[in-house]
Design an enzyme around this catalytic site. Structure first.
Site: not given
Ligand code: NAP
Ligand code: 12T
Length: 339
Positions: A12, A41, A129, A243, A317
């Site tokens: 989500t 969710s 990213c 980005h 990104n």
């Molecule tokens: P987001 O929009 O805040 O979404 C977080 C997701 O994680 C939601 O689906 C949330 O579910 C779920 N979640 C949170 N706590 C949970 C739990 N205890 N159990 C199960 N699900 C849980 O964040 P996002 O931007 O999608 O990013 C998520 C993660 O991806 C980041 O923390 C980061 O590590 C990684 N990321 C990586 C990159 C990259 O550079 N490759 C870029 C962006 C993010 P609910 O809706 O139910 O709360």
């Molecule tokens: N802090 O996946 O805040 O290592 O834009 C990606 C994006 C960590 C990661 C951000 C972050 C990651 C951010």
């Protein structure tokens, strides 16, 4: 064709939502999709391939029968649940930073090091990213001339920090425009609306942030070359998605002219040159909405060093930096007959 049971952890979130979109758009052969998230969710309905699928709460038994698990719910969730998914027989493609530098985990951008996928022991990591979009442009220059040093400054969108961070930019902007002031920042250290913040992730002892050192360390790992030095300054800007990066690349061998550099960049799949500055021909983040490609423009000789190239690099990104790259890796598993 063989089909696979695919779980998306963090289904989500802003990245998870794009992952599901990418599985559909890139026609990954999915027999069953299992969207997983937190209690908050549970029961929410997601559309996948014209069917409604209910979001389930992530727990220890979530991975029974799952063959591919895409993780994007934060590092601590990956730390706990990725090993459980592997134990249950799934291959994990992890989008968090938790396993990226682990020597048993390949860190993959398919256009650069697709062959590393086969070294996996259950987990494959997606790079940060900012790293992913940068290495696409570095690859052909590295292959042809060698690279000794890269200086990069980033202009990173709020989507990188998740849904609540995007909401903060929107609400703060509206609040200021309505004469109510910015309010107290929550996801960011300072006001993000009408501002830029030279901090992404936390600070380390050497004065750089974790995000900046991810660009340095991950690039070395992806190219398998410890001598490739990247020095980064990562900055948050009031952009929702996409980005941008300013790159100064020092080549080991001299190049003839910029046409030669352009020709090399043109060979990279999913990298597009937009470089007619006089006709507004340069990429901006707004134009990367719903795009999987990464864009480069403003390609010019950096006259301040013997063999330097300066360029501007822009990418969505959530796509090349996250969901597109993750599903590309999943396809590599299929194409390399690893699944
Ligand atoms: P987001 O929009 O805040 O979404 C977080 C997701 O994680 C939601 O689906 C949330 O579910 C779920 N979640 C949170 N706590 C949970 C739990 N205890 N159990 C199960 N699900 C849980 O964040 P996002 O931007 O999608 O990013 C998520 C993660 O991806 C980041 O923390 C980061 O590590 C990684 N990321 C990586 C990159 C990259 O550079 N490759 C870029 C962006 C993010 P609910 O809706 O139910 O709360
Ligand atoms: N802090 O996946 O805040 O290592 O834009 C990606 C994006 C960590 C990661 C951000 C972050 C990651 C951010």
């Amino acid at each position: 064709m063989k089909q696979f049971v695919v779980a998306v952890v963090g289904a989500t979130g802003v990245v998870g939502t794009e992952m599901i979109k990418m599985l559909e758009e890139l026609k990954f052969p999915v027999s069953e999709l299992i969207p997983l998230a937190s209690e908050k969710s549970a029961g929410k309905v997601i559309e996948f391939n014209k069917k409604n699928v209910k979001v389930k709460v992530l727990n220890e038994d979530s991975f029974k029968g799952v063959q591919v698990a895409l993780f994007s719910a934060g590092s601590s969730i990956s730390e706990t649940y990725a090993p459980l998914a592997v134990k249950a027989g799934a291959i994990v493609i992890d989008n968090t930073s938790f396993y990226r530098m682990d020597k048993d985990v390949p860190l993959v951008v398919p256009e650069v090091n697709a062959a590393d996928v086969k070294k996996h022991k259950g987990i494959i990591a997606n790079p940060n990213c900012s790293t992913a979009q940068m290495v696409l442009a570095l690859k052909p220059l590295y292959d042809k001339w060698g690279i000794s040093r890269v200086v990069v400054s980033t202009y990173q969108a709020t989507a990188g920090a998740g849904k609540e961070a995007m909401d903060e930019l929107a609400l703060q902007t509206a609040s200021i425009m309505n004469g109510k002031g910015p309010g107290v920042p929550r996801k960011f250290s300072k006001q993000i609306a009408f501002n830029v913040i030279p901090q992404i992730d936390t600070f380390l002892e050497n004065g750089f942030t974790k995000e900046e050192m991810k660009m340095t360390n991950e690039t070395k790992k992806i190219f398998g070359d410890d001598s490739l030095d990247v020095v980064a300054t990562c900055v948050r800007v009031p952009v929702f998605i996409g980005h941008s990066e300013s790159l100064n690349i020092e080549l080991k061998k001299p190049f003839k002219d910029i046409a030669e550099i352009r020709e090399a960049l043109r060979t990279v799949p999913n990298l597009v040159i937009v470089d007619e500055p006089e006709k507004k021909g340069y990429p901006t983040p707004i134009e990367t909405a719903d795009q999987n490609d990464t864009y480069v423009g403003r390609i010019r000789r950096d006259f301040s060093v013997p063999s330097g190239v300066a360029l501007w690099n822009v990418s969505n990104n959530l796509r090349k930096g996250a969901a597109f790259n993750a599903v590309q890796i999943a396809w590599e598993l299929v194409n390399q007959k690893l699944i």
